[in-house]
Design a protein around this motif. Structure first.
Motif, PDB file in Angstrom:
ATOM      1  N   ARG A 271       0.839  -1.208   0.000  1.00 10.15           N
ATOM      2  CA  ARG A 271       0.000   0.000   0.000  1.00 10.15           C
ATOM      3  C   ARG A 271       0.873   1.257   0.000  1.00 10.15           C
ATOM      4  NH1 ARG A 271      -4.909  -2.046   2.173  1.00 10.15           N
ATOM      5  NH2 ARG A 271      -4.963  -4.216   1.442  1.00 10.15           N
ATOM      6  N   MET A 272       1.979   1.185   0.744  1.00  5.25           N
ATOM      7  CA  MET A 272       2.882   2.333   0.759  1.00  5.25           C
ATOM      8  C   MET A 272       3.567   2.505  -0.587  1.00  5.25           C
ATOM      9  SD  MET A 272       2.453   3.896   3.542  1.00  5.25           S
ATOM     10  CE  MET A 272       3.821   5.058   3.514  1.00  5.25           C
ATOM     11  N   ASP A 273       3.807   1.399  -1.284  1.00 10.74           N
ATOM     12  CA  ASP A 273       4.339   1.504  -2.647  1.00 10.74           C
ATOM     13  C   ASP A 273       3.347   2.261  -3.534  1.00 10.74           C
ATOM     14  OD1 ASP A 273       6.704   0.184  -2.120  1.00 10.74           O
ATOM     15  OD2 ASP A 273       5.942  -1.777  -2.737  1.00 10.74           O
ATOM     16  N   ALA A 274       2.063   1.943  -3.391  1.00  9.00           N
ATOM     17  CA  ALA A 274       1.030   2.627  -4.168  1.00  9.00           C
ATOM     18  C   ALA A 274       0.945   4.102  -3.781  1.00  9.00           C
ATOM     19  CB  ALA A 274      -0.319   1.944  -3.964  1.00  9.00           C
ATOM     20  N   TYR A 275       1.152   4.383  -2.509  1.00  6.00           N
ATOM     21  CA  TYR A 275       1.138   5.752  -1.997  1.00  6.00           C
ATOM     22  C   TYR A 275       2.261   6.567  -2.637  1.00  6.00           C
ATOM     23  CZ  TYR A 275       0.907   9.336   1.741  1.00  6.00           C
ATOM     24  OH  TYR A 275       0.778  10.496   2.465  1.00  6.00           O
ATOM     25  N   VAL A 276       3.452   5.982  -2.708  1.00  8.90           N
ATOM     26  CA  VAL A 276       4.594   6.644  -3.333  1.00  8.90           C
ATOM     27  C   VAL A 276       4.355   6.797  -4.837  1.00  8.90           C
ATOM     28  CG1 VAL A 276       7.045   6.448  -3.862  1.00  8.90           C
ATOM     29  CG2 VAL A 276       6.219   5.872  -1.574  1.00  8.90           C
ATOM     30  N   ALA A 277       3.790   5.767  -5.460  1.00  2.88           N
ATOM     31  CA  ALA A 277       3.516   5.833  -6.894  1.00  2.88           C
ATOM     32  C   ALA A 277       2.528   6.948  -7.212  1.00  2.88           C
ATOM     33  CB  ALA A 277       2.981   4.498  -7.388  1.00  2.88           C
ATOM     34  N   ALA A 278       1.567   7.171  -6.317  1.00  9.65           N
ATOM     35  CA  ALA A 278       0.563   8.211  -6.546  1.00  9.65           C
ATOM     36  C   ALA A 278       1.202   9.590  -6.614  1.00  9.65           C
ATOM     37  CB  ALA A 278      -0.494   8.163  -5.442  1.00  9.65           C
ATOM     38  N   ILE A 279       2.156   9.862  -5.728  1.00  9.97           N
ATOM     39  CA  ILE A 279       2.793  11.180  -5.760  1.00  9.97           C
ATOM     40  C   ILE A 279       3.683  11.313  -6.985  1.00  9.97           C
ATOM     41  CG2 ILE A 279       4.828  10.581  -4.370  1.00  9.97           C
ATOM     42  CD1 ILE A 279       2.808  13.819  -4.079  1.00  9.97           C
ATOM     43  N   SER A 280       4.304  10.222  -7.397  1.00 10.12           N
ATOM     44  CA  SER A 280       5.144  10.258  -8.598  1.00 10.12           C
ATOM     45  C   SER A 280       4.306  10.568  -9.828  1.00 10.12           C
ATOM     46  CB  SER A 280       5.866   8.920  -8.762  1.00 10.12           C
ATOM     47  OG  SER A 280       6.653   8.912  -9.927  1.00 10.12           O
ATOM     48  N   GLU A 281       3.155   9.937  -9.938  1.00  9.64           N
ATOM     49  CA  GLU A 281       2.266  10.182 -11.079  1.00  9.64           C
ATOM     50  C   GLU A 281       1.749  11.613 -11.061  1.00  9.64           C
ATOM     51  OE1 GLU A 281      -0.791   7.227 -11.178  1.00  9.64           O
ATOM     52  OE2 GLU A 281       0.639   5.565 -11.083  1.00  9.64           O
ATOM     53  N   ALA A 282       1.454  12.129  -9.867  1.00  5.24           N
ATOM     54  CA  ALA A 282       0.957  13.500  -9.767  1.00  5.24           C
ATOM     55  C   ALA A 282       2.020  14.501 -10.220  1.00  5.24           C
ATOM     56  CB  ALA A 282       0.531  13.787  -8.330  1.00  5.24           C
ATOM     57  N   LEU A 283       3.262  14.245  -9.848  1.00  9.72           N
ATOM     58  CA  LEU A 283       4.349  15.140 -10.244  1.00  9.72           C
ATOM     59  C   LEU A 283       4.600  15.106 -11.752  1.00  9.72           C
ATOM     60  CD1 LEU A 283       6.858  14.508  -7.317  1.00  9.72           C
ATOM     61  CD2 LEU A 283       5.715  16.670  -7.849  1.00  9.72           C
ATOM     62  N   ASN A 284       4.257  14.003 -12.382  1.00 13.02           N
ATOM     63  CA  ASN A 284       4.444  13.875 -13.832  1.00 13.02           C
ATOM     64  C   ASN A 284       3.275  14.440 -14.633  1.00 13.02           C
ATOM     65  OD1 ASN A 284       6.994  12.634 -13.781  1.00 13.02           O
ATOM     66  ND2 ASN A 284       6.094  10.622 -13.400  1.00 13.02           N
ATOM     67  N   ASP A 285       2.229  14.858 -13.946  1.00 12.89           N
ATOM     68  CA  ASP A 285       1.075  15.443 -14.637  1.00 12.89           C
ATOM     69  C   ASP A 285       1.486  16.801 -15.202  1.00 12.89           C
ATOM     70  OD1 ASP A 285      -1.413  16.751 -15.254  1.00 12.89           O
ATOM     71  OD2 ASP A 285      -2.434  15.351 -13.919  1.00 12.89           O
ATOM     72  N   PRO A 286       1.276  17.050 -16.487  1.00  9.06           N
ATOM     73  CA  PRO A 286       1.670  18.341 -17.065  1.00  9.06           C
ATOM     74  C   PRO A 286       0.870  19.521 -16.510  1.00  9.06           C
ATOM     75  CG  PRO A 286       0.424  17.026 -18.654  1.00  9.06           C
ATOM     76  CD  PRO A 286       0.724  16.126 -17.501  1.00  9.06           C
ATOM     77  N   ASP A 287      -0.289  19.258 -15.929  1.00 13.28           N
ATOM     78  CA  ASP A 287      -1.118  20.296 -15.324  1.00 13.28           C
ATOM     79  C   ASP A 287      -0.913  20.241 -13.812  1.00 13.28           C
ATOM     80  OD1 ASP A 287      -3.150  21.777 -14.129  1.00 13.28           O
ATOM     81  OD2 ASP A 287      -4.618  21.292 -15.665  1.00 13.28           O
TER      82      ASP A 287
END
Length: 221
Positions: A74-90
């Motif tokens: 679950r913590m892996d998913a938590y970290v992945a979520a912030i990574s994906e958010a940072l990669n959002d162009p908006d």
């Protein structure tokens, strides 16, 4: 006639039994934590797993050891979520999507809801992932502010405050009005915006009867 077991056979059998018991404890803990939160007694988990409490403690000497193992993915998913958010162009979309996603993770698992508002100093791997997510969160805030969409006085600590509030709503409404948290989060995201915004699709408020059931449930607790 079956030949007698060799020492290697015995050791392999013990390892197999130990791994089987560990898997049963983890499965039971995931289920119990998800339904009842992290404060559930270890004896309840042992009983659910069908093992003795001594066996549980051999596999996981402390509650934090068990929590760290249960929520590692679950913590892996938590970290992945912030990574994906940072990669959002908006930047604003990345910010709001991340907040919504984390709150949804809370709603899906009561144990994870507790985890996000507590710290476990001896669970080093878990806390390392939390630290990684926090650093990403700071970067996400900076991006959203620099874009002009996030109000300048927003604080990194506003997310834990929201998570605490969201955890309370999730716990209080339970099955009676399970989507109530979505409305809370939508309102809060609107309040975080630098300019007043109004959502055209604000999640609906809970039905009066459903909210009444939730209030009765909370009172009985």
């Amino acid at each position: 006639m079956t030949p007698p077991a060799t020492p290697d056979d015995i050791r392999q059998g013990l390892r197999t039994d130990a791994e089987r018991n560990r898997a049963r404890v983890l499965a039971a803990a995931r289920s119990v934590f998800s339904e009842q939160g992290l404060e559930v007694p270890m004896t309840v988990i042992a009983r659910q797993a069908g093992v003795g409490i001594a066996t549980l403690y051999r596999r996981f000497p402390t509650r934090e050891d068990l929590i760290g193992a249960v929520f590692d993915d679950r913590m892996d998913a938590y970290v992945a979520a912030i990574s994906e958010a940072l990669n959002d162009p908006d930047p604003w979309h990345g910010f709001t999507t991340y907040v919504e996603r984390v709150c949804a993770m809370q709603a899906a698992d009561r144990g994870f809801a507790d985890l996000l508002t507590l710290t476990f100093p001896t669970a080093k791997a878990l806390e390392a992932k939390r630290d990684t997510a926090y650093k990403g969160w700071l970067a996400l805030i900076t991006r959203a502010k620099d874009s002009g969409h996030l109000r300048p006085d927003f604080s990194p600590e506003d997310l834990p405050v929201l998570l605490m509030a969201n955890a309370g709503v999730i716990s209080a409404t339970g099955d009676a009005a399970p989507d109530t948290w979505r409305r809370l989060v939508a309102y809060m995201l609107e309040s975080y915006a630098a300019e007043p915004v109004r959502s055209n699709e604000l999640p609906p408020a809970p039905a009066p009867r459903a909210l009444y059931r939730a209030m009765i449930r909370l009172t009985r607790r």
